[in-house]
Design a protein around this motif. Sequence first.
Motif, short mmCIF file in Angstrom:
data_model
loop_
_atom_site.label_atom_id
_atom_site.label_comp_id
_atom_site.label_asym_id
_atom_site.label_seq_id
_atom_site.Cartn_x
_atom_site.Cartn_y
_atom_site.Cartn_z
N ASP A 111 7.98 6.74 3.55
CA ASP A 111 6.78 7.47 3.14
C ASP A 111 6.86 8.93 3.58
OD1 ASP A 111 5.20 5.18 2.05
OD2 ASP A 111 5.44 4.47 4.10
N SER B 73 0.70 7.01 -6.99
CA SER B 73 -0.39 6.33 -6.30
C SER B 73 -0.11 6.19 -4.81
CB SER B 73 -0.65 4.95 -6.92
OG SER B 73 0.50 4.12 -6.83
N ILE B 74 1.14 5.92 -4.44
CA ILE B 74 1.48 5.83 -3.02
C ILE B 74 1.30 7.19 -2.35
CG2 ILE B 74 3.36 5.46 -1.37
CD1 ILE B 74 4.50 3.40 -3.36
N SER B 75 1.77 8.24 -3.01
CA SER B 75 1.64 9.58 -2.44
C SER B 75 0.18 9.96 -2.22
CB SER B 75 2.32 10.60 -3.36
OG SER B 75 2.23 11.90 -2.82
N LYS B 76 -0.66 9.64 -3.17
CA LYS B 76 -2.09 9.96 -3.04
C LYS B 76 -2.72 9.21 -1.87
CE LYS B 76 -2.81 11.11 -7.92
NZ LYS B 76 -3.34 10.65 -9.22
N ARG B 77 -2.33 7.96 -1.66
CA ARG B 77 -2.87 7.19 -0.53
C ARG B 77 -2.40 7.78 0.80
NH1 ARG B 77 -2.30 2.72 -4.20
NH2 ARG B 77 -0.15 2.28 -3.54
N LEU B 78 -1.18 8.26 0.84
CA LEU B 78 -0.65 8.83 2.07
C LEU B 78 -1.29 10.17 2.41
CD1 LEU B 78 3.08 7.92 1.42
CD2 LEU B 78 1.74 7.12 3.38
N VAL C 217 -4.19 11.22 2.26
CA VAL C 217 -5.50 11.19 2.91
C VAL C 217 -5.37 10.92 4.41
CG1 VAL C 217 -6.61 10.41 0.78
CG2 VAL C 217 -5.96 8.72 2.51
N LEU C 218 -4.19 10.53 4.87
CA LEU C 218 -3.99 10.23 6.29
C LEU C 218 -3.86 11.53 7.07
CD1 LEU C 218 -1.40 7.30 5.98
CD2 LEU C 218 -3.90 7.16 6.10
N ILE D 78 0.84 -1.19 0.00
CA ILE D 78 0.00 0.00 0.00
C ILE D 78 0.88 1.25 0.00
CG2 ILE D 78 -1.75 1.30 1.29
CD1 ILE D 78 -2.73 -1.35 2.42
N TYR D 79 2.00 1.15 0.74
CA TYR D 79 2.91 2.29 0.87
C TYR D 79 4.29 1.91 0.32
CZ TYR D 79 -0.94 3.59 3.95
OH TYR D 79 -2.19 3.87 4.44
N ASP E 293 2.81 -2.60 3.75
CA ASP E 293 1.49 -2.01 3.99
C ASP E 293 1.43 -1.13 5.23
OD1 ASP E 293 0.59 -3.35 1.74
OD2 ASP E 293 -0.09 -5.10 2.87
#
Length: 216
Positions: A163, A188-193, A195-196, A152-153, A157
Amino acid sequence: MQAGKPILYSYFRSSCSWRVRIALALKGIDYETVPINLIKDGGQQFSKDFQALNPMKQVPTLKIDGITIHQSLAIIEYLEETRPTPRLLPQDPKKRASVRMISDLIAGGIQPLQNLSILKQVGEEIQLTWAQNAITSGFNALEQILQSTAGIYCVGDEVTMADLCLVPQVANAERFKVDLTLYPTISSISKRLLVLEAFQVSHPCRQPDTPTELRA
């Protein structure tokens, strides 16, 4: 352990400072920010008072537990060793090596080549091209590496120190108009991060010294 509230000397747009702000947020450490404007007055990092605090005249600098620490990765590793929850370095030594490899690639192999002090040296007419070349060269390698380490990262995960280095560097790439469609894994990893919560509260647009027109 704490000898008073930690003090972070930071600049809102500094990617190195952002790494540390993310770590402080993830670990739930309450701290005070002392803004150091890298532009105003010729650069407040060059003042005698700040040079006495950090002879390299750079941010971030963290006062914590009665000591003063410079360099973002050294700060993050100290926080990890003294406040190990949540973990930012995996227990598995192979994964931990991957995290440090990616962190060093960004912190030593990309960011210093496009930071403010270097751009001043190369001259205004080629600053954009210089920064783009530095970032794309590093991202070409990083994209390939992440294809073998990422879940995911960046490494598996769980959020790690890697990150914390990635997201600010992607923001630098966006600022220098790098074509991020060439780097789908990084993007894609940056976008997932992003939102945290820890990445949002530490974002440059939400800092005490963020100019009004850049606030969000």
